[in-house]
Design a protein around this motif. Structure first.
Motif, PDB file in Angstrom:
ATOM      1  N   ASP A 310       0.824  -1.206   0.000  1.00 29.60           N
ATOM      2  CA  ASP A 310       0.000   0.000   0.000  1.00 29.60           C
ATOM      3  C   ASP A 310       0.860   1.260   0.000  1.00 29.60           C
ATOM      4  OD1 ASP A 310      -2.207  -1.678   0.127  1.00 29.60           O
ATOM      5  OD2 ASP A 310      -2.315  -1.602   2.319  1.00 29.60           O
ATOM      6  N   TYR A 311       2.015   1.197   0.643  1.00 29.12           N
ATOM      7  CA  TYR A 311       2.908   2.345   0.762  1.00 29.12           C
ATOM      8  C   TYR A 311       3.488   2.751  -0.589  1.00 29.12           C
ATOM      9  CZ  TYR A 311       5.749   5.246   3.940  1.00 29.12           C
ATOM     10  OH  TYR A 311       6.294   6.291   4.653  1.00 29.12           O
ATOM     11  N   ARG A 312       3.705   1.758  -1.457  1.00 29.22           N
ATOM     12  CA  ARG A 312       4.253   2.028  -2.798  1.00 29.22           C
ATOM     13  C   ARG A 312       3.180   2.456  -3.787  1.00 29.22           C
ATOM     14  NH1 ARG A 312       6.113  -3.340  -1.752  1.00 29.22           N
ATOM     15  NH2 ARG A 312       8.250  -3.395  -0.946  1.00 29.22           N
ATOM     16  N   ARG A 313       1.935   2.099  -3.519  1.00 32.42           N
ATOM     17  CA  ARG A 313       0.857   2.264  -4.489  1.00 32.42           C
ATOM     18  C   ARG A 313       0.416   3.729  -4.575  1.00 32.42           C
ATOM     19  NH1 ARG A 313      -2.455  -1.362  -2.417  1.00 32.42           N
ATOM     20  NH2 ARG A 313      -1.513  -3.053  -3.633  1.00 32.42           N
ATOM     21  N   GLY A 314       0.161   4.197  -5.807  1.00 29.51           N
ATOM     22  CA  GLY A 314      -0.378   5.542  -5.980  1.00 29.51           C
ATOM     23  C   GLY A 314       0.484   6.453  -6.814  1.00 29.51           C
ATOM     24  N   ALA A 316       2.933   9.067  -8.178  1.00 33.16           N
ATOM     25  CA  ALA A 316       3.569  10.249  -7.604  1.00 33.16           C
ATOM     26  C   ALA A 316       2.935  10.678  -6.291  1.00 33.16           C
ATOM     27  CB  ALA A 316       3.514  11.402  -8.598  1.00 33.16           C
ATOM     28  N   ASP A 317       1.724  10.193  -6.027  1.00 32.50           N
ATOM     29  CA  ASP A 317       1.045  10.566  -4.778  1.00 32.50           C
ATOM     30  C   ASP A 317       1.053   9.435  -3.759  1.00 32.50           C
ATOM     31  OD1 ASP A 317      -0.321  12.590  -3.325  1.00 32.50           O
ATOM     32  OD2 ASP A 317      -2.193  11.465  -3.572  1.00 32.50           O
ATOM     33  N   ALA A 323       6.789  10.713   1.334  1.00 31.22           N
ATOM     34  CA  ALA A 323       7.853  10.663   2.339  1.00 31.22           C
ATOM     35  C   ALA A 323       9.199  11.021   1.713  1.00 31.22           C
ATOM     36  CB  ALA A 323       7.915   9.277   2.975  1.00 31.22           C
ATOM     37  N   TYR A 324       9.423  10.546   0.482  1.00 32.24           N
ATOM     38  CA  TYR A 324      10.678  10.877  -0.210  1.00 32.24           C
ATOM     39  C   TYR A 324      10.795  12.383  -0.414  1.00 32.24           C
ATOM     40  CZ  TYR A 324      14.396  11.011  -3.663  1.00 32.24           C
ATOM     41  OH  TYR A 324      15.565  11.301  -4.318  1.00 32.24           O
TER      42      TYR A 324
END
Length: 348
Positions: A310-314, A316-317, A323-324
């Protein structure tokens, strides 16, 4: 040239005082690692079966020899199991607390550090800890932080003092003998950090005869110990290991060592803090950071991997990209213009 070096030395001396103070803070906070109370710990080896060898090989030595893709992790799942149940029902001093215990750093600028304005832990790694806590408890603040030195990360997991370690920890074949990892959440590599007036140009023969600082238990220490490309191969490098990476920066600032070898992700943050030091030469290893957990906690590994999906999904958003941009883009922007999280690799 001499006046420039003197100015640089004075700058390093002044900044060293600030960083030395941070080092003292680490020493004071360190005992918090074990203050969770008897009810908070995982049963020790005498009370349960010891973790067996990793399935990658028959025995730890075979596991290391057969290891080709240490970053391959268990497939994600949102299901709860024994580890998640233990975390949710945790008691400290007889009282149910219902919090995740996370081993982190508090002195790695941009990754895990105390905001001087608020005193709160913050950074790229801390954001990920909060995402994991939110998934398990519905509350990103349901975390007990334990600040741990580099050399104690694995022991803290094995002894049940923390549930997870999120501390710029590289996944490699040696470590998967002792702990389990999530899928990779960041790619980094070793690089050389030196004073701004140094003649050292990178990880090469310009290090010959120099004093080089590394953190104990770090990937850099392991690289320097390798017979074919380590300290002896480059020519009489004098390795100076210390408990924490920040201690290396202090030694560099005070002129006690000539160079620091560490992850470029950490070194970039140090260079951003201190204009009297710089990164030199190319990154000479490729490494992947993962969330480390106890080898018995399969359901927790799967749950963290679900969080990372889930953290990678989306695009550019995605939470990862946000976080980057918040923590790392300023330091990495010149060399990593199109950042992206590593693709996950799962075991068959």
């Amino acid at each position: 040239m001499r006046s420039g070096r003197m100015r640089s030395a004075r700058m390093r001396s002044g900044l060293a005082a600030v960083v030395c103070a941070l080092g003292v803070t680490t020493a004071l906070v360190g005992p918090a690692l074990v203050d969770g109370g008897d009810d908070a710990r995982r049963p020790q080896a005498s009370e349960r079966s010891r973790p067996g060898p990793h399935p990658l090989g028959a025995g730890s030595e075979a596991a290391a020899e057969d290891c080709e893709k240490p970053e391959a992790s268990l497939r994600p799942s949102g299901a709860s199991g024994p580890a998640i149940k233990r975390i949710k029902e945790r008691k400290i001093h007889g009282h149910k607390v219902g919090k995740l215990i996370a081993g982190v750093d508090q002195n790695s600028y941009r990754w895990g550090y105390r905001d001087p304005a608020t005193g709160e832990l913050t950074g790229f790694d801390i954001d990920l800890v909060r995402a994991i806590a939110k998934d398990i408890f519905g509350d990103p603040d349901a975390v007990i932080y334990r600040t741990i030195p580099t050399s104690q990360r694995i022991k803290a997991l094995q002894q049940g003092k923390v549930d997870i370690v999120v501390r710029t920890m590289t996944i490699n074949c040696d470590r998967i003998k002792d702990v389990a990892f999530s899928t990779a959440y960041f790619q980094a590599g070793q690089q050389v950090l030196v004073p701004d007036d140094s003649s050292i140009t990178g990880y090469n023969t310009t290090l010959r005869g120099k004093r080089v600082c590394t953190a104990q238990g770090s990937t850099a220490e392991a690289v320097l110990d390798e017979p074919d490309k380590g300290a002896k191969a480059l020519g009489a490098i004098k390795v100076k290991p210390v408990p924490n990476q920040l201690d290396c920066l202090v030694r560099l600032q005070m002129g006690q060592v000539d160079a620091v070898i560490t992850d470029n992700a950490l070194a970039a943050g140090q260079a951003a803090q201190d204009p009297s030091v710089k990164l030199v030469g190319p990154r000479f290893t490729d490494e992947l950071y993962g969330v480390a957990m106890n080898k018995n906690d399969d359901d927790l590994v799967r749950r963290v991997n679900q969080v990372l999906e889930d953290y990678r999904r989306g695009g550019a958003d995605s939470p990862w990209q946000r976080a980057y941009r918040t923590w790392l883009a300023e330091d990495f922007g010149r060399t990593q213009r199109n950042p992206a999280p590593p693709d996950p690799l799962y075991k068959n």
